[in-house]
Design a protein around this motif. Structure first.
Motif, PDB file in Angstrom:
ATOM      1  N   PHE A 125      41.607  17.631  20.867  1.00  0.00           N
ATOM      2  CA  PHE A 125      40.823  17.638  20.258  1.00  0.00           C
ATOM      3  C   PHE A 125      39.464  17.185  18.757  1.00  0.00           C
ATOM      4  N   LYS A 126      39.510  16.527  18.804  1.00  0.00           N
ATOM      5  CA  LYS A 126      38.424  16.078  17.577  1.00  0.00           C
ATOM      6  C   LYS A 126      37.271  16.973  17.766  1.00  0.00           C
ATOM      7  N   VAL A 127      37.322  17.205  16.990  1.00  0.00           N
ATOM      8  CA  VAL A 127      35.941  18.626  16.939  1.00  0.00           C
ATOM      9  C   VAL A 127      34.861  18.491  15.698  1.00  0.00           C
ATOM     10  N   TYR A 128      33.792  18.212  16.196  1.00  0.00           N
ATOM     11  CA  TYR A 128      33.111  17.924  15.082  1.00  0.00           C
ATOM     12  C   TYR A 128      31.570  19.009  15.376  1.00  0.00           C
ATOM     13  N   MET A 129      31.746  19.746  13.810  1.00  0.00           N
ATOM     14  CA  MET A 129      30.643  21.051  14.109  1.00  0.00           C
ATOM     15  C   MET A 129      29.838  20.633  12.948  1.00  0.00           C
ATOM     16  N   ILE A 130      28.397  20.273  13.119  1.00  0.00           N
ATOM     17  CA  ILE A 130      27.034  19.546  12.824  1.00  0.00           C
ATOM     18  C   ILE A 130      26.052  21.203  12.504  1.00  0.00           C
ATOM     19  N   ASP A 131      25.946  21.841  11.494  1.00  0.00           N
ATOM     20  CA  ASP A 131      25.412  22.899  10.857  1.00  0.00           C
ATOM     21  C   ASP A 131      23.691  22.709  10.068  1.00  0.00           C
ATOM     22  N   GLU A 132      22.940  23.601  11.048  1.00  0.00           N
ATOM     23  CA  GLU A 132      21.545  22.773  10.046  1.00  0.00           C
ATOM     24  C   GLU A 132      21.392  21.558  11.005  1.00  0.00           C
ATOM     25  N   VAL A 133      21.659  21.364  12.048  1.00  0.00           N
ATOM     26  CA  VAL A 133      21.186  20.122  12.888  1.00  0.00           C
ATOM     27  C   VAL A 133      19.469  19.982  12.717  1.00  0.00           C
ATOM     28  N   HIS A 134      19.077  20.604  12.933  1.00  0.00           N
ATOM     29  CA  HIS A 134      17.895  19.886  13.029  1.00  0.00           C
ATOM     30  C   HIS A 134      16.984  19.988  11.256  1.00  0.00           C
ATOM     31  N   MET A 135      18.261  19.481  10.573  1.00  0.00           N
ATOM     32  CA  MET A 135      17.867  19.309   9.020  1.00  0.00           C
ATOM     33  C   MET A 135      18.202  17.561   9.094  1.00  0.00           C
ATOM     34  N   LEU A 136      18.746  16.714  10.686  1.00  0.00           N
ATOM     35  CA  LEU A 136      18.943  15.749  11.210  1.00  0.00           C
ATOM     36  C   LEU A 136      17.124  14.807  10.616  1.00  0.00           C
ATOM     37  N   THR A 137      17.583  13.100   9.793  1.00  0.00           N
ATOM     38  CA  THR A 137      16.044  12.613  10.370  1.00  0.00           C
ATOM     39  C   THR A 137      16.001  11.932  11.357  1.00  0.00           C
ATOM     40  N   GLY A 138      14.457  12.415  12.240  1.00  0.00           N
ATOM     41  CA  GLY A 138      14.046  10.959  13.466  1.00  0.00           C
ATOM     42  C   GLY A 138      15.712   9.817  13.849  1.00  0.00           C
ATOM     43  N   HIS A 139      15.754   9.104  12.565  1.00  0.00           N
ATOM     44  CA  HIS A 139      16.528   8.045  12.684  1.00  0.00           C
ATOM     45  C   HIS A 139      17.613   8.495  12.922  1.00  0.00           C
ATOM     46  N   ALA A 140      18.609   9.597  12.505  1.00  0.00           N
ATOM     47  CA  ALA A 140      19.892   9.759  11.705  1.00  0.00           C
ATOM     48  C   ALA A 140      20.297  11.315  14.055  1.00  0.00           C
ATOM     49  N   PHE A 141      19.011  10.875  13.878  1.00  0.00           N
ATOM     50  CA  PHE A 141      19.059  11.750  15.595  1.00  0.00           C
ATOM     51  C   PHE A 141      19.466  10.619  16.691  1.00  0.00           C
ATOM     52  N   ASN A 142      18.281   9.660  16.366  1.00  0.00           N
ATOM     53  CA  ASN A 142      18.147   8.379  17.431  1.00  0.00           C
ATOM     54  C   ASN A 142      20.402   7.658  17.634  1.00  0.00           C
ATOM     55  N   THR A 147      26.226   8.797  21.727  1.00  0.00           N
ATOM     56  CA  THR A 147      27.459   9.644  21.284  1.00  0.00           C
ATOM     57  C   THR A 147      27.688  10.630  21.665  1.00  0.00           C
ATOM     58  N   LEU A 148      27.039  10.668  21.807  1.00  0.00           N
ATOM     59  CA  LEU A 148      26.599  12.096  22.251  1.00  0.00           C
ATOM     60  C   LEU A 148      26.007  12.833  24.009  1.00  0.00           C
ATOM     61  N   GLU A 149      25.834  11.376  24.638  1.00  0.00           N
ATOM     62  CA  GLU A 149      26.179  11.535  25.740  1.00  0.00           C
ATOM     63  C   GLU A 149      27.104  11.106  26.237  1.00  0.00           C
ATOM     64  N   GLU A 150      27.343  10.194  26.300  1.00  0.00           N
ATOM     65  CA  GLU A 150      28.858   9.570  26.470  1.00  0.00           C
ATOM     66  C   GLU A 150      29.774   9.169  24.962  1.00  0.00           C
ATOM     67  N   PRO A 151      31.041  10.922  24.697  1.00  0.00           N
ATOM     68  CA  PRO A 151      31.104  10.351  24.153  1.00  0.00           C
ATOM     69  C   PRO A 151      32.960  10.021  24.179  1.00  0.00           C
ATOM     70  N   PRO A 152      33.437   9.968  23.308  1.00  0.00           N
ATOM     71  CA  PRO A 152      35.380   9.630  24.248  1.00  0.00           C
ATOM     72  C   PRO A 152      35.988  10.695  24.124  1.00  0.00           C
ATOM     73  N   GLU A 153      36.570  10.676  25.127  1.00  0.00           N
ATOM     74  CA  GLU A 153      37.087  12.137  26.207  1.00  0.00           C
ATOM     75  C   GLU A 153      38.042  12.545  25.121  1.00  0.00           C
ATOM     76  N   PHE A 154      38.349  12.606  23.619  1.00  0.00           N
ATOM     77  CA  PHE A 154      39.225  13.593  23.169  1.00  0.00           C
ATOM     78  C   PHE A 154      37.973  13.960  21.871  1.00  0.00           C
ATOM     79  N   VAL A 155      36.510  13.828  21.727  1.00  0.00           N
ATOM     80  CA  VAL A 155      35.748  14.389  20.961  1.00  0.00           C
ATOM     81  C   VAL A 155      35.345  15.085  21.356  1.00  0.00           C
ATOM     82  N   LYS A 156      34.316  16.861  21.020  1.00  0.00           N
ATOM     83  CA  LYS A 156      33.270  17.740  21.161  1.00  0.00           C
ATOM     84  C   LYS A 156      32.691  18.019  19.990  1.00  0.00           C
ATOM     85  N   PHE A 157      31.693  17.713  20.287  1.00  0.00           N
ATOM     86  CA  PHE A 157      30.522  18.464  18.850  1.00  0.00           C
ATOM     87  C   PHE A 157      29.521  19.858  19.662  1.00  0.00           C
ATOM     88  N   ILE A 158      29.801  20.086  18.772  1.00  0.00           N
ATOM     89  CA  ILE A 158      29.406  21.727  18.305  1.00  0.00           C
ATOM     90  C   ILE A 158      27.413  21.466  16.969  1.00  0.00           C
TER      91      ILE A 158
END
Length: 260
Positions: A125-142, A147-158
């Motif tokens: 798996f390719k694992v992405y860890m995004i720290d202090e995620v609340h700092m992202l801008t509204g556009h970045a969240f959008n 991708t967060l809802e339907e990521p590739p099967e080999f990707v995990k988000f933390i």
């Protein structure tokens, strides 16, 4: 002339837990993750919330090892294979830690998502860890929602944050959420005692209780204070030295506050 010991590593790094069994104070999270891994019920996105120093990044790394250990997916990574060792050392190409405070814009997120579509180079798996995620801008969240809802099967988000109230509900609803608790002083003091015994450093019991209380629920802060206490006490941790050190810190904090 004696050469300096340039290889010394802070206690918080040396004694970072490397598996779930040695993780302190977050039994409810460890139990849930252990059961999920052992039953192969793997979610695509996890959210760790909690104050600083309670183990969010540590648990992310352990989870990444559990998913990518060469012995297979389980709650007990071997900590000996190339994948486990590389993740511990922060040099595993398919485990990516990103600080959202420094990479908070939509362009940063778009670049990350484009890379996420590429299959992992060395891992399961390719694992992405995004720290202090609340700092992202509204556009970045959008940008990340689809991708967060339907990521590739080999990707995990933390995702990790100290302020979950600033994370959009649309993101929260797509993640498996775990709230990490501030650690009890008795748990911190017990861990400090174990570490000092392993390091062959003498300590007095009251000193450890004082350090644990000053850590305010953060194991990382407790270990940083212990490092300072060892230096302050000339290689041992005494009650008087710790009281003097903590009194000096409190005085400095009061002085800084009064100057604001």
């Amino acid at each position: 002339m004696t050469s300096p010991n340039v290889s010394y590593q802070a206690l918080a790094r040396t004694w970072r837990p490397r598996d779930f069994a040695t993780t302190i104070g977050q039994d409810h999270v460890v139990r849930a993750l252990t059961h999920a891994l052992d039953s192969q019920r793997l979610h695509h996105a996890y959210l760790f919330t909690g104050t600083r120093g309670v183990g969010k990044t540590t648990l992310a790394r352990i989870l990444a090892k559990a998913l990518n250990c060469r012995t297979g997916i389980s709650s007990r990574p071997c900590n000996q294979c190339d994948a486990c060792l590389a993740i511990d050392a922060g040099r595993f190409i398919d485990y990516i830690e990103m600080d959202a405070a420094s990479n908070r814009g939509v362009d940063d997120m778009t670049a990350l998502l484009e890379r996420a579509l590429q299959a992992p180079s060395q891992a399961r798996f390719k694992v992405y860890m995004i720290d202090e995620v609340h700092m992202l801008t509204g556009h970045a969240f959008n940008a990340m929602l689809k991708t967060l809802e339907e990521p590739p099967e080999f990707v995990k988000f933390i995702l990790a944050t100290t302020d979950p109230q600033k994370v959009p509900v649309t993101v929260l609803s797509r993640c498996l959420q775990f709230n990490l608790k501030p650690m009890a002083p008795i748990a911190i003091a017990g861990r400090l005692k174990e570490i000092l015994a392993a390091e062959s450093i003498a300590a007095e019991g009251t000193a450890l209780r004082l350090l644990a209380q000053a850590a305010r629920g953060s194991m990382r802060d407790g270990l940083s204070l212990l490092d300072q206490a060892i230096a302050y006490g000339g290689g041992r941790v005494s009650d008087d030295a710790v009281r003097g050190m903590l009194g000096t810190i409190d005085s400095l904090l009061l002085t800084r506050c009064s100057m604001r």
